[in-house]
Design an enzyme around this catalytic site. Structure first.
Site, PDB file in Angstrom:
ATOM      1  N   HIS A   8       0.831  -1.213   0.000  1.00  0.00           N
ATOM      2  CA  HIS A   8       0.000   0.000   0.000  1.00  0.00           C
ATOM      3  C   HIS A   8       0.864   1.261   0.000  1.00  0.00           C
ATOM      4  CE1 HIS A   8       1.057   0.817   4.179  1.00  0.00           C
ATOM      5  NE2 HIS A   8       0.933  -0.495   4.370  1.00  0.00           N
ATOM      6  N   GLU A  78      -1.559  -7.197   7.967  1.00  0.00           N
ATOM      7  CA  GLU A  78      -0.212  -6.994   8.499  1.00  0.00           C
ATOM      8  C   GLU A  78      -0.023  -7.748   9.811  1.00  0.00           C
ATOM      9  OE1 GLU A  78       2.823  -6.811   8.293  1.00  0.00           O
ATOM     10  OE2 GLU A  78       3.297  -4.717   7.840  1.00  0.00           O
TER      11      GLU A  78
END
Length: 195
Positions: A8, A78
């Protein structure tokens, strides 16, 4: 064909030098421009059939720029830094880094080990690899899951993640074929030069 792994774009905690795991921070304006550049690079060079994303908003914001419906897969979230999530890197105790580097199965308080990340990502990679033999599959995720996917491709242990650096909005490519996965591209950031 390939698994195309996209980190990202920038978030405020990234910019500020903080650990960013499960905290759900959106992209900054720069992060949005980085994400657009990454999406443009990928869509101009690959025949993208699927886009898979972590459930966190920074990944989903990036994934939406590919112009296809986005499949959310929790396995690409994550690593959970637990009690250290959001802490500036310089405030993380040295002993924590030593402990984690020495043992990928070590779990930070209320967090998750790199071994755990590796297990869930390897399962996700195995499932996506069959589709990626036929067409390119984009996965928008984060540092630790992308490093775990690279470790899967190289058939090495999770401890290798400490030997890799991955920039925001970087692109990696894992070729998928009948002979198994192969790493073709790592931490590609040329598309960010004009951002």
């Amino acid at each position: 064909m390939a698994l195309v792994l996209v980190r990202h774009g920038q978030t405020e905690p990234n910019r500020a030098g903080q650990l960013l795991g499960r905290l759900d921070a959106p992209l900054t304006e720069l992060g949005l421009r980085q994400a657009k550049a990454a999406a443009g690079f990928v869509t101009s060079g690959y025949d993208v059939a699927r886009v898979v994303s972590s459930p966190l908003s920074r990944a989903q914001q990036t994934a939406e720029l590919f112009g296809l419906s986005v499949e959310v897969d929790e396995r690409w979230v994550e690593v959970d830094y637990g009690d250290y999530d959001g802490l500036p890197f310089k405030e993380v105790p040295d002993e924590l880094w030593r402990e984690w580097r020495a043992d990928p199965s070590w779990v930070p308080p209320s967090g998750e080990s790199l071994t755990s990340v590796g297990r869930r990502v390897r399962t996700a990679c195995e499932e996506l690899a069959a589709d990626a033999i036929e067409s390119d599959v984009v996965v928008v995720s984060h540092v630790s899951p992308i490093k775990a996917a690279v470790a899967w491709a190289l058939e090495v242990g999770d401890e290798v993640s400490w030997r890799m650096h991955l920039d925001v909005a970087a692109i990696c490519e894992i070729g998928c074929g009948t002979r198994g996965p192969s790493l073709r591209l790592f931490n590609q950031t040329a598309h960010l030069a004009a951002v």
